[in-house]
Design an enzyme around this catalytic site. Structure first.
Site, mmCIF file in Angstrom:
data_model
loop_
_atom_site.group_PDB
_atom_site.id
_atom_site.type_symbol
_atom_site.label_atom_id
_atom_site.label_comp_id
_atom_site.label_asym_id
_atom_site.label_seq_id
_atom_site.Cartn_x
_atom_site.Cartn_y
_atom_site.Cartn_z
ATOM 1 N N TYR A 150 59.838 50.450 15.533
ATOM 2 C CA TYR A 150 60.612 51.544 16.144
ATOM 3 C C TYR A 150 59.874 52.070 17.378
ATOM 4 C CZ TYR A 150 63.205 55.970 16.464
ATOM 5 O OH TYR A 150 63.973 57.026 16.902
ATOM 6 N N VAL A 178 76.349 47.340 19.788
ATOM 7 C CA VAL A 178 75.660 47.307 21.091
ATOM 8 C C VAL A 178 74.694 46.136 21.217
ATOM 9 C CG1 VAL A 178 75.854 49.802 21.556
ATOM 10 C CG2 VAL A 178 73.816 48.906 20.359
ATOM 11 N N ALA A 232 57.647 50.531 19.250
ATOM 12 C CA ALA A 232 57.637 49.530 20.326
ATOM 13 C C ALA A 232 58.995 49.473 21.017
ATOM 14 C CB ALA A 232 57.267 48.162 19.755
ATOM 15 N N GLY A 278 76.693 55.063 19.720
ATOM 16 C CA GLY A 278 76.242 55.727 18.495
ATOM 17 C C GLY A 278 76.865 57.103 18.381
ATOM 18 N N LYS A 311 61.289 51.847 21.229
ATOM 19 C CA LYS A 311 61.534 53.054 22.027
ATOM 20 C C LYS A 311 60.648 53.081 23.275
ATOM 21 C CE LYS A 311 64.782 55.192 19.695
ATOM 22 N NZ LYS A 311 66.152 55.225 20.250
#
Ligand code: NAI
Length: 268
Positions: free
Chosen positions: A175, A58, A177, A12, A179
């Site tokens: 998001y 990825v 969960a 990223g 992370k």
């Protein structure tokens, strides 16, 4: 020059925090591979940091393996991996906007009657995509670099999670969960790999000024500034400084830690 002659992959790296990390790494002497699914972003950052642009998704293990093999061929064995590639879930945020505004108007009245309905409106594909990029991506990239790191007995992996992975962010269950999974994965890896000379750590940024947060409305931004004790959003360079520390030998005793970089938003 703490990273002199180290070979680093920043996923990223074509935007925001990843771009700042790539530039900081180069300033500290590293040779950087800017891995991103976005060709233009990867090339732009590679130009900024004098690095190598590597285009890969990825969430696709074959692409990740090929990308890491290319970096090893063109730059050398990888010393540092930063798992930073991420998505914010834009469609979910757009669906939430109206309900959040309604809740904001109800605040202070003693009763919030509007539900966000984020969970019940969240489609399977958005849930899976969130996990594919953050969790699968972190797994695939870590596995790919660990193969040679363990043989050489050295390496550092830094995973970019979020306060949402600790605290849980309202309206962003997928998001949060994903992370949270990145953080648990980091801790397990850290304990396993440290005996092979590889240090794994994670960071939990608060709200940072990047293209991902440029979609915030003025009211949302003001709300975040108000609730963040330091009184402002963070800058990508402030995250990059912490990542550079964790990637360097200065952090030689930091193993499996979660570094908070959030202006005081979450201190525990
Ligand atoms: P950004 O949107 O500016 O940059 C993300 C980069 O990741 C983009 O260049 C994008 O093309 C790339 N990317 C997305 N999916 C990819 C994939 N499948 N394969 C390869 N590259 C992919 O975002 P920002 O703000 O710089 O975020 C970076 C990381 O920091 C993310 O993991 C994000 O969740 C995390 N974070 C960001 C916060 C913020 O407030 N900006 C707060 C907490 C965490």
């Amino acid at each position: 020059m703490r990273l002199k002659d180290r070979i680093a992959i920043v996923t990223g790296g074509g935007s925001g925090i990843g771009e700042a990390v790539a530039v900081r790494f180069a300033e500290e002497g590293a040779r950087v591979a800017v891995l991103d699914v976005d060709v233009k972003g990867a090339e732009l950052t590679a130009t900024l940091c004098g690095g190598l642009a590597v285009v890969a998704d990825v969430s696709d293990s074959a692409q990740v393996d090929a990308a890491v093999a290319r970096v090893e061929r063109e730059l050398g064995p990888v010393d540092i991996l930063v798992n930073n590639a991420g998505i914010a879930g834009r469609r979910n945020s757009e669906r939430l906007a109206e309900k959040l505004a309604a809740q904001a108007a109800e605040r202070g009245t003693g009763r919030i009657v509007t539900g966000l309905d984020a969970l019940v409106r969240l489609p399977d594909d958005e849930w899976r995509q969130m996990f594919a990029v953050h969790v699968d991506g972190t797994f695939y990239c870590s596995r790919a670099v660990a193969r040679s790191m363990k043989d050489r007995g050295t390496g550092a992996i830094v995973n970019v999670a979020s306060i949402c992975g600790v605290e849980g962010c309202t309206g962003h269950p997928h998001y949060s969960a994903a992370k949270g999974a990145v953080l648990a994965f980091s801790r397990a890896l850290a304990k396993e790999l440290v005996v092979q000379g590889i240090r794994v750590n994670a960071i939990t940024p608060g709200f940072i000024e990047t293209p991902a947060t440029s979609v915030l409305t003025d009211a949302q931004r003001a709300g975040l500034e108000l609730t963040t004790p330091i009184g402002r959003l963070g800058r990508p360079e402030e995250i990059a400084a912490t990542v550079a520390f964790l990637a360097s030998d200065d952090a030689s005793f930091s193993v499996g830690s979660t570094f908070a970089v959030n202006g005081g938003l979450l201190t525990a």
